[in-house]
Structures are given as C-alpha cells and as structure tokens.
Design an enzyme around this catalytic site. Structure first.
Site, PDB file in Angstrom:
ATOM      1  N   LYS A  24      24.144  21.564  32.097  1.00  0.00           N
ATOM      2  CA  LYS A  24      24.706  22.914  31.931  1.00  0.00           C
ATOM      3  C   LYS A  24      24.556  23.379  30.492  1.00  0.00           C
ATOM      4  O   LYS A  24      24.207  24.532  30.247  1.00  0.00           O
ATOM      5  CB  LYS A  24      26.173  22.952  32.348  1.00  0.00           C
ATOM      6  N   LYS A  47      18.968  20.270  43.904  1.00  0.00           N
ATOM      7  CA  LYS A  47      19.994  19.912  44.882  1.00  0.00           C
ATOM      8  C   LYS A  47      20.444  21.158  45.658  1.00  0.00           C
ATOM      9  O   LYS A  47      20.557  22.229  45.064  1.00  0.00           O
ATOM     10  CB  LYS A  47      21.179  19.335  44.095  1.00  0.00           C
ATOM     11  N   LYS A  84      26.165  25.047  46.276  1.00  0.00           N
ATOM     12  CA  LYS A  84      26.970  26.234  46.600  1.00  0.00           C
ATOM     13  C   LYS A  84      26.626  27.410  45.723  1.00  0.00           C
ATOM     14  O   LYS A  84      26.757  28.550  46.094  1.00  0.00           O
ATOM     15  CB  LYS A  84      28.437  25.957  46.278  1.00  0.00           C
TER      16      LYS A  84
END
Ligand code: ATP
Ligand code: LTN
Length: 329
Positions: A111, A193, A196
């Site tokens: 991140k 991956k 969401k």
C-alpha cells in the site's frame, strides 16, 4: 478439542475469494474444532468507510456467515467491538512489537509503495490488533487465505517474545492455509488477488451478485491465447484460476476437471465453472434472504459476545497481571 479462530474484515461486500479461501473452511471445521469467528470491525476503519455502508456490510457479513453454513450452536460468532479486550490487548501488543517487524509486512508495504495518501497509524499497527484477536483466545489454529499468513507468523513471534519476557502466557497459534483456493485470483487480471476493493468490479464475484451477473463475469474472464485446457499456472494463470474455483466448489480435483474438458474450447469450461459458481451463489443467497428476514442476528451476536468475553477478559487480566499493570491492595 483444539480451538480455531478467524476473522473477516468486511470493508465491502464479501467475495467468492473470501468464501473459498476462508468462510467455507470455517464451516467445514466447526464440527471438529471449537470454532470462534468474528467480524473484525475495528480492522475495517483503518481506512475511511462511509458509516452507512459500513453498518450494512457488517450486517451482511454476519448474515453471510450464517448463510454459508456457520451454526451459532457450534461456533461462537461475534462483533469485535462487543468484546472490549481486543482493543486493550491490541495496544499492549503494539508495545511488544518492533517497528522493523511492522515495516516488513507486505500488505502495508504494498500500500505504501503504491503511493497511497493519508495512510493511517491504525493501518500500520493493524497486525498488533490482529495478534491480540488471536492470542486472547488461546487459539491453536488460524484458518486464513495466503495473504494473511505473514500476519499470523508475526503473531507467533510476538507471543513467543511475550512468553519469554513475562512467563508462559499465550498459546502459539498456527496458520492453516487450504491446499486448494487459498488465493483466488481476479477474473479480469489473474496476476492480482480477487479483492473486494476491485475498482472495475469485473474481476470480482460478490456473494450477493445476481447469478446472471456472476455468469457474465466468468464468461468474460481473461484467459490466454494458448487454447489448450491444461494446468499451467505460470503461462495460463486465468485458466488455472477458473479450474481452481470449480475444483474448490465441486470437491472434484483439478485434474479431474481438466480430463473432462480436454480438447474442448475455453467457452465450454467457462460455462461449467459458471454453473458451479451460480449453483453455490443461489444456495447462499436464498439462505441469506431467510436470515435477513428472521431478525436473529442481534441475538446471535449478543450471545457470541458473552461467550467470547468470558474467554478474552480472563486472558487480558492475566496479561495485565504479568506485566505489572495492576495495583494490588
Ligand atoms: P481485500 O479484498 O480488500 O484485500 P480481504 O478480502 O483480504 O480484503 P478479509 O475480508 O478480512 O479481507 O479476508 C477474509 C479472509 O478471506 C482472509 O482469511 C483472507 O485471507 C481470505 N481471502 C481474501 N481474499 C481471498 C482470495 N482472493 N482468495 C482466497 N482467500 C481470500
Ligand atoms: N487481517 C484479516 C482479518 C483479521 C483476522 C484476525 C483473521 C483480523 N483479525 C484474526 C484471522 C485472525 C484480513 O485482513 N483478512
């Protein structure tokens, strides 16, 4: 009976990746282990969430836990903030974790390398809270997807260090990663991956997706131009991922599925994967609708929090005593 614990952080709608990598396994384990599962709502707010969305996602997550087959008579299900010891032990764990350890966490590193702005201190210390979540319950096993393995390993290190400093206190937990489905990839970019927070929404199947929408996403999943149905994760990652999804949900081996579709076009295989996924989604969604209509969630969470607090508060008391935080009269 050995104890198993895991959590899900519903910052958005739960995905097929969450189901295959985590939820489904909780359900399989609940008969053989003392299972504790919780909604990690404190972990959700390490990044800003719209309060209305967050509330809805938390309720949906509990309903989906139940819809996927978790049984409140077998497993303890609760909301993290209903058990106050999590936040308190989380702070104590942060005081027993080194900056160098947190700097090595790949989820945080990824991140920060992406140049995300306004990263919070909570996001940085998140693994300390996760360590507390696990250690409060003397959990022997922590079933998680591949991406969480590093956090469980850090938990082990923190626990061992604490035990060495203050005397035997915590059970050292082991991560439990399923052989099939520990890392379901995005349908639109199989190098990432399934997540969401998928920006395009095309690569991610949500458990509450209309089955027609899910089918469309599968039929347009990115594959390759090799054109042969076989298991080659490196050169055909998209195809491999689709076969893995079908294998996880049908309890068939990946080889068995390849054998069935050998020599066929990708479209036919995708159609099969879509059938398997849609059948599972329909089952989950029909139970989800029943649960939402039955208004039983609040009671289940209250009962779960009571059971969880009885274990967690005892551990926290012991920790505080060992550290010397209390005054004895
Ligand atoms: P995000 O999608 O934003 O990265 P997340 O889904 O990893 O978040 P959680 O909801 O806390 O965050 O994940 C719950 C569990 O689901 C964890 O054990 C995680 O490892 C697992 N999981 C998440 N995505 C996948 C995936 N694509 N494949 C397999 N397991 C997954
Ligand atoms: N960090 C996890 C969610 C999580 C968890 C836990 C999982 C929070 N606390 C304790 C297992 C055990 C995630 O982001 N998926």
């Amino acid at each position: 009976m050995k104890r198993m614990l895991s959590g899900i952080k519903p910052t958005g709608q739960l995905t097929l990746g969450n189901y295959i990598g985590a939820l489904r396994n909780f359900v399989n384990y609940q008969d053989d282990y003392e299972m504790i599962v919780f909604i990690a709502n404190l972990h959700c707010i390490t990044e800003y969430q719209d309060p209305e969305d967050l509330r809805k996602n938390l309720t949906d997550a509990v309903a989906l836990y139940l819809a996927c087959g978790l049984d409140p008579n077998k497993a303890t299900i609760f909301l993290q903030t209903d058990v106050h010891s999590h936040a308190e032990l989380g702070y104590i764990m942060a005081c027993n974790t080194y900056l160098g350890e947190l700097n090595r966490m790949t989820q945080f590193k990824d991140k920060s390398q992406k140049g995300e702005k306004n990263m919070t201190a909570g996001l940085y210390t998140y693994p300390c809270l996760m360590a507390a979540d696990i250690l409060l319950y003397d959990a022997n096993y922590v079933p998680v997807g591949e991406d969480q393995k590093q956090h469980v390993e850090l938990t082990r290190d923190i626990a061992q260090r604490f035990n060495n400093k203050y005397g035997e206190t915590f059970v050292i937990p082991e991560p439990l990663i399923a052989k099939v489905g520990a890392r379901i990839m995005s349908l639109s970019d199989p190098s990432k991956k399934m997540s969401k927070s998928d920006e395009t929404n095309k690569g991610c199947i949500y458990l509450l997706d209309d089955p027609k929408v899910a089918r469309k996403k599968i039929m347009s999943a990115v594959t390759d131009s090799i054109g042969i149905i076989q298991l080659d994760k490196e050169n055909q990652p998209g195809l491999y991922n689709l076969i893995e999804i079908a294998s996880a949900l049908s309890n068939r081996t990946m080889d068995d599925i390849v054998e069935q579709f050998k020599g066929e076009g990708y479209g036919k295989l995708k159609g099969y994967v879509a059938d398997v996924v849609c059948e599972e989604l329909e089952k989950i969604q029909s139970r989800y609708n029943e649960i939402m209509a039955s208004h039983q969630i609040e009671e289940i969470l209250l009962d779960g929090a009571k059971k969880a607090s009885a274990i967690a508060d005892k551990t926290l008391d012991e920790v505080k005593r060992k550290i010397g935080l209390e005054i004895k009269y």
